[in-house]
Write an enzyme that holds these catalytic residues in place. Structure first.
Site, PDB file in Angstrom:
ATOM      1  N   HIS A 108       0.826  -1.201   0.000  1.00  0.00           N
ATOM      2  CA  HIS A 108       0.000   0.000   0.000  1.00  0.00           C
ATOM      3  C   HIS A 108       0.865   1.257   0.000  1.00  0.00           C
ATOM      4  O   HIS A 108       2.093   1.177   0.055  1.00  0.00           O
ATOM      5  CB  HIS A 108      -0.968   0.002   1.190  1.00  0.00           C
ATOM      6  CG  HIS A 108      -0.370  -0.510   2.464  1.00  0.00           C
ATOM      7  ND1 HIS A 108      -0.505  -1.810   2.866  1.00  0.00           N
ATOM      8  CD2 HIS A 108       0.379   0.094   3.413  1.00  0.00           C
ATOM      9  CE1 HIS A 108       0.120  -1.989   4.025  1.00  0.00           C
ATOM     10  NE2 HIS A 108       0.670  -0.850   4.371  1.00  0.00           N
ATOM     11  N   TYR A 126      -3.075   3.575   2.581  1.00  0.00           N
ATOM     12  CA  TYR A 126      -4.225   3.224   1.756  1.00  0.00           C
ATOM     13  C   TYR A 126      -3.784   2.300   0.619  1.00  0.00           C
ATOM     14  O   TYR A 126      -2.666   2.415   0.108  1.00  0.00           O
ATOM     15  CB  TYR A 126      -4.877   4.468   1.147  1.00  0.00           C
ATOM     16  CG  TYR A 126      -5.474   5.411   2.168  1.00  0.00           C
ATOM     17  CD1 TYR A 126      -6.727   5.172   2.717  1.00  0.00           C
ATOM     18  CD2 TYR A 126      -4.772   6.547   2.582  1.00  0.00           C
ATOM     19  CE1 TYR A 126      -7.282   6.038   3.654  1.00  0.00           C
ATOM     20  CE2 TYR A 126      -5.308   7.418   3.519  1.00  0.00           C
ATOM     21  CZ  TYR A 126      -6.572   7.155   4.053  1.00  0.00           C
ATOM     22  OH  TYR A 126      -7.103   8.012   4.982  1.00  0.00           O
ATOM     23  N   THR A 127      -4.685   1.425   0.229  1.00  0.00           N
ATOM     24  CA  THR A 127      -4.448   0.551  -0.920  1.00  0.00           C
ATOM     25  C   THR A 127      -5.237   1.086  -2.111  1.00  0.00           C
ATOM     26  O   THR A 127      -6.459   1.260  -2.017  1.00  0.00           O
ATOM     27  CB  THR A 127      -4.902  -0.890  -0.627  1.00  0.00           C
ATOM     28  OG1 THR A 127      -4.212  -1.367   0.533  1.00  0.00           O
ATOM     29  CG2 THR A 127      -4.590  -1.799  -1.809  1.00  0.00           C
ATOM     30  N   CYS A 330      -8.501  -8.159   6.431  1.00  0.00           N
ATOM     31  CA  CYS A 330      -8.249  -6.731   6.564  1.00  0.00           C
ATOM     32  C   CYS A 330      -9.522  -6.067   7.067  1.00  0.00           C
ATOM     33  O   CYS A 330     -10.591  -6.231   6.471  1.00  0.00           O
ATOM     34  CB  CYS A 330      -7.809  -6.107   5.241  1.00  0.00           C
ATOM     35  SG  CYS A 330      -7.243  -4.394   5.427  1.00  0.00           S
TER      36      CYS A 330
END
Length: 357
Positions: A108, A126-127, A330
């Site tokens: 990420h 963040y991805t 996740c």
């Protein structure tokens, strides 16, 4: 193919000269022609080598970035009452031609800004929901957490800051970051906290996601099913995605498009705490927002928290060879710690069978 044709043409043109060379070695003019032809041929071969290497490696990559670098906001799309898709352009250093981000699958980005109220740096990971099939931009789907006193009085500082940006404003970005990387064909490496790097493989993937934890799952799904550099024809995937209400489901269109395109390989299941919300609360999915929508006329999925029965019914692969299932998780820590891991342990899974993003 064009390069191969050029190479053959050069060799064809040189062949008569080589055949005649034995009888004309004393002719200075002939020797000049030979030297000139050789130089041209060498230049041509160098050009072809560069061409082939460029085709093999693809467009240049922006990552890795060891230092935080400003990325401009070039587009913002409101997806729901509390969620936006932010499209960031690449830094000016990549303006020489098409670039891709170059983020390894499973990793990420780190975003940072300085909070003007405190003067302190705020940093979050963040991805992206895009990959290296997208050039010159990266997209992030982010839920904007507004202040919600007394439990969440400041709200999400990073998400609110991103929401306040105007087109052309910048956010600092660096990466990649993360302890997991997918290499394709069911193979990946992971480094559990405090443990050495491990190489693992699987034929079946179970994905457990809560709230905004869906973005690394979408990244993995796209890699296994459609990305030209990682996809395969064998890996099976099941996903359970938990949210407060149906209105809180992120990237739903993308998930259902993949489920419809690959019905034999990807099974999608939702669960929500309730079908509608008239008051705010915090739950194991970690979302503190109020869903501004009416209950759906039809809901064919679960209502309730992830538990052993739900995982048994919608994540386990009954016919999978022993040791060939890996579970990826996740979501908010309470969901992982108090719901997902205990349920997996009851079903016989161990630490070697799961990874947490």
């Amino acid at each position: 193919m064009m390069g191969l044709t050029l190479l053959l043409a050069v060799l064809f043109q040189c062949a008569p000269l080589v055949q005649a060379s034995s009888s004309k070695l004393d002719d200075p003019a002939f020797l000049g022609v030979v030297v000139a032809t050789g130089v041209c041929g060498l230049i041509g071969l160098l050009y072809l080598f560069k061409l082939f290497m460029g085709q093999a490696s693809g467009p240049p990559k922006v990552l890795p970035l060891a230092d935080f670098t400003p990325f401009p906001l070039i587009q913002k799309e409101v997806l729901s009452h509390d969620t936006c898709r932010f499209t960031l352009g690449f830094p000016s250093s990549s303006s020489t031609g098409p670039h891709v981000l170059g983020l390894p699958i499973g990793q990420h980005l780190s975003l940072k800004f300085t909070d003007p109220a405190t003067g302190k740096a705020v940093q979050r990971s963040y991805t992206p929901v895009t990959n290296d099939t997208t050039v010159d931009q990266v997209q992030l789907v982010i839920k904007v957490y507004r202040p919600l006193p007394p439990k969440f009085p400041q709200g999400g500082l990073m998400s609110q800051h991103l929401d306040s940006l105007k087109i052309g404003d910048t956010i600092l970005v660096k990466g990649p970051k993360g302890h997991l990387q997918y290499h394709g064909k069911g193979k990946f490496s992971t480094k559990p906290l405090g443990q050495p790097l491990e190489q693992r493989s699987c034929r079946c993937m179970g994905l457990l996601a809560g709230g905004t934890g869906i973005t690394p799952m979408l990244q993995l799904l796209q890699a296994v099913l459609v990305h030209p550099d990682y996809r395969d024809q064998q890996t099976q995937i099941k996903l359970i995605y938990a949210n407060q209400t149906p209105a809180d489901i992120l990237v739903r269109a993308e998930l259902e498009a993949l489920a419809n395109q690959f019905p034999q390989r990807f099974q999608l299941w939702y669960t929500v705490d309730r079908l509608s919300s008239s008051s705010s609360s915090t739950n194991t999915n970690g979302d503190n927002d109020v869903a501004a929508s009416s209950p759906p006329s039809e809901w064919n999925y679960d209502v309730g928290f992830i538990d052993k029965k739900m995982i048994q019914n919608h994540l386990v692969f009954p016919n999978a060879p022993k040791g060939q299932t890996q579970v990826f998780m996740c979501g908010p820590p309470p969901m992982i710690k108090f719901a997902c891991i205990p349920a997996l342990q009851e079903l016989g899974f161990t630490e070697k069978d799961w990874s947490v993003f």
